[in-house]
Scaffold this active site. Structure first.
Site, PDB file in Angstrom:
ATOM      1  CB  ALA A 117      -0.921  -0.011   1.208  1.00  0.00           C
ATOM      2  CG  HIS A 214       0.465   4.466   3.985  1.00  0.00           C
ATOM      3  ND1 HIS A 214       0.365   3.615   5.061  1.00  0.00           N
ATOM      4  CD2 HIS A 214      -0.541   4.122   3.138  1.00  0.00           C
ATOM      5  CE1 HIS A 214      -0.654   2.794   4.876  1.00  0.00           C
ATOM      6  NE2 HIS A 214      -1.217   3.086   3.722  1.00  0.00           N
TER       7      HIS A 214
END
Length: 261
Positions: A117, A214
Site C-alpha cells: 500500500a 502513509h
C-alpha cells in the site's frame, strides 16, 4: 504462465477478476481445509496443501497474510517455485526469515516482495547504495482502522471524536510484530531502506482522517525524500488497500513482461 494463489479473500478475488481472459492462468487457490472441502467444482480448484499444487504451476502468490506465509512459504520455496507475497511484516520474525531464506536456497527459488500500500520504495532501495541516514514512516488511520490492534490498549478509540493521538512509536520490527494486520507498510519501507531495526515508525489514530495515510521521510547522500500517500480501499472491502491489491497484480504481470521497472 500458470499461477496459484494462497487465499480466497479480497486481494485474491481482485487478482482472479483482473486476470480473467488473460494469458495468465490460475491453476488453484490454496485455502483452509474446510474451504477446500466445500469446493463445488466451479472456478479455480480449491486445495489445502502445497502437495496438491498442480505440476504446471510456475508461480505462487500469497494473498492471505502472515499466517499463510508461515504455513506454506517454506514448502513452496523449497519445492522450487517462486513466491510473491504482500505479507512483508511477517519477515520481522527473524526465525521465519531464516527459514524462508534457507528454503529458497535449497529449492533454487525466490521470494518476491510486492510493494503493497505504499510507493517510493525504489527511491529508498537506490538511496541505500550510498549513505542513507534517516528513514521515518508514519501511518495515520481513522480510529476504526485500528480496531482489533494493540492501539485499543493505549487509546479509547470509540471516544476519539476529533483530533489525533499517537499509539505507537518504535522501530519497524517492533511495529510489524505488534501490528501484524496493520504494519506491512512499515516493514516494506524498512526492508527497502535502513532495515527493520533502524527505521523509525509512528502510528496515529486520527478522527479527522478520511482515509489511510502513509508518510515516508528520508535523508541521505541522495538528498531528501518526503512522500505522502492517502490510499483508497477496495470498493467492497473497506479494510483492504486497493493499492496493495494492485501491487500484487503488477508483480504478477512483471513476471511476463519483456521490459519492466
Amino acid at each position: 504462465m500458470n499461477i496459484a494463489l494462497i487465499g480466497n479473500g479480497a486481494i485474491a478475488k481482485y487478482i482472479v477478476n483482473a486476470l480473467t481472459g488473460t494469458r495468465i492462468r490460475i491453476t488453484a487457490l490454496l485455502v483452509r481445509p474446510e474451504r477446500a472441502a466445500a469446493w463445488d467444482g466451479t472456478g479455480p480448484r480449491l486445495i489445502s496443501t502445497t502437495a496438491e499444487l498442480p505440476e504446471d504451476t510456475q508461480l505462487v502468490v500469497d494473498c492471505a497474510g502472515h499466517s499463510a506465509l508461515r504455513a506454506f512459504g517454506p514448502a513452496i520455496l523449497s519445492g522450487g517455485r517462486d513466491l510473491i507475497t504482500v505479507s512483508i511484516g511477517a519477515l520481522a520474525d527473524a526465525m521465519l526469515l531464516a527459514e524462508l531464506t534457507a528454503a529458497g536456497q535449497a529449492g533454487g527459488a525466490r521470494l518476491h516482495l510486492a510493494s503493497g500500500a505504499i510507493g517510493g520504495l525504489d527511491v529508498l532501495r537506490a538511496a541505500r547504495a550510498g549513505q542513507l541516514r534517516h528513514v521515518h514512516y508514519t501511518g495515520r488511520k481513522p480510529p476504526k482502522g485500528w480496531a482489533g490492534s494493540p492501539a485499543e490498549k493505549v487509546l479509547d478509540l470509540p471516544a476519539l471524536k476529533s483530533g489525533s493521538a499517537v499509539h505507537f512509536e518504535g522501530t519497524a520490527r517492533q511495529a510489524a510484530l505488534a501490528y501484524p494486520k496493520n504494519a506491512n507498510v512499515a516493514a516494506a519501507v524498512a526492508l527497502a531502506g535502513l532495515g527493520l531495526d533502524d527505521t523509525r515508525v509512528t502510528l496515529i489514530a486520527d478522527a479527522d482522517a478520511t482515509g489511510n495515510t502513509h508518510q515516508i521521510e528520508a535523508q541521505g547522500d541522495f538528498g531528501e525524500l518526503s512522500l505522502t500517500l492517502t490510499g483508497h480501499t477496495l470498493p467492497d472491502t473497506p479494510r483492504t488497500s486497493a493499492l496493495a491489491a494492485m501491487s500484487v497484480l503488477c508483480a504478477i504481470q512483471d513476471r511476463r513482461a519483456t521490459i519492466h521497472f
